[in-house]
Write an enzyme that holds these catalytic residues in place. Sequence first.
Site, PDB file in Angstrom:
ATOM      1  N   SER A 186       4.490   3.946  -4.705  1.00 53.82           N
ATOM      2  CA  SER A 186       4.930   3.926  -3.307  1.00 53.82           C
ATOM      3  C   SER A 186       6.380   4.298  -3.085  1.00 53.82           C
ATOM      4  CB  SER A 186       4.666   2.539  -2.709  1.00 53.82           C
ATOM      5  OG  SER A 186       5.412   1.548  -3.400  1.00 53.82           O
ATOM      6  N   HIS A 214      -1.706   2.914  -1.758  1.00 52.56           N
ATOM      7  CA  HIS A 214      -1.083   4.044  -1.060  1.00 52.56           C
ATOM      8  C   HIS A 214      -1.858   5.343  -1.225  1.00 52.56           C
ATOM      9  CE1 HIS A 214       2.634   1.884   0.054  1.00 52.56           C
ATOM     10  NE2 HIS A 214       2.380   1.201  -1.032  1.00 52.56           N
ATOM     11  N   LYS A 244      -2.419  -0.469   5.352  1.00 62.44           N
ATOM     12  CA  LYS A 244      -1.643   0.776   5.347  1.00 62.44           C
ATOM     13  C   LYS A 244      -2.412   1.845   6.126  1.00 62.44           C
ATOM     14  CE  LYS A 244       1.035  -0.570   1.356  1.00 62.44           C
ATOM     15  NZ  LYS A 244       0.602  -1.985   1.337  1.00 62.44           N
TER      16      LYS A 244
END
Length: 397
Positions: A186, A214, A244
């Site tokens: 990330s 991610h 996310k």
Amino acid sequence: MASQALDLFLSTNIEDLKAKGLYNVIDTVQGPNGPVIQIDGKSLINLSSNNYLGLATDSRLVDAAVQAAKTHGAGAGAVRTINGTLDLHNQLEEKLAGFKHTEAVIVYQSGFNCNMAAISAVMDSNDAILSDELNHASIIDGCRLSKAKVIRYKHSDMEDLRSQAKAAKESGLYNKIMVITDGVFSMDGDIAKLPEIVKIAEEFDLITYVDDAHGSGVLGEGAGTVKHFGLSDRIDFQIGTLSKAIGVVGGYVAGSKQLIEWLKLRSRPFLFSTSQPPAVIAACIAAVDILMNDKELIDKLWKNGRFLKDGLRALGYDIGHSETPITPCIIGDEVKTQQFSKRLIEEGVYAKSIVFPTVPKGTGRIRNMPTAAHTKEMLEQVIGVYEKVGKEMNLIG
């Protein structure tokens, strides 16, 4: 009366963090966390969110959350193993299993909880874990909790991983050996070398564990890093977040039916923490539906990522070796990084500094996260601010 020893410890260490540029000021967002946010009454272009696809403010998710709260209540009322498993939880887990191309899924309250739960439920003091040196903090803590021997290998260095795996296997000291990696790292935006990791794992009978927080919603047509490499049937644990790209909150583990059955029996955050509320689960279901049926947001995310990268690189910034829309702007010195972030914010761009312990000392950076919700005009304005502030601080020519 407060402890004097505690007061001394806190005041000394807080001041030390401030002096070293490691003190983080927490800002309050007034209203939704979208491509433009309000802080202290000022509008700022937001480049610090993990809301990759803009779904956190999508009306379809909001409507689903409102409706579920009306039909199922504000809270789940219990832990999953008693009577906190609602029909909505089952629907989400079934949908995620289809999304990730695995037999089953278990949902947790956060991505951090996933790593605390899953690693310690399977690994113990008789085992070893091979862990990439840049793995997320939740992986590090999950490994510690398991009490397994943790063997760090150099970041994405497959020769080192193979050497460490061979030594661990041939030592005969461990019942099980696991290799753990982030799918997408990330802070740098690079992608794990999963095909090579799987090859090594199969040679030495390693359990494979990929934290794809991610990568899910970003790579593999949204299904993540494992799908990106066509390895869905060769990875034991796939970890994902719902906070996310999905835009809500929570996390999940995807894998075999037997693995998920075991985690429901033995993973402590699942057993001892009240399950997610109906509104959260319903919003997650809506987000996964969108991802499975429409790739337009993913395409826009990548287009915006390429545009920002090209602009910052042209100005002369060090943006590292990112292979994803994550765009670090590496400054180095922690104090200078903090000052740079402050000036960007003053000029209308909310791009927070990332310093130790999130990244190694001396590698302070601004982590820029363009999303599918940003317009080209917004990103052009961002590049203009980076040029102005960079020249002002002698960071670029």
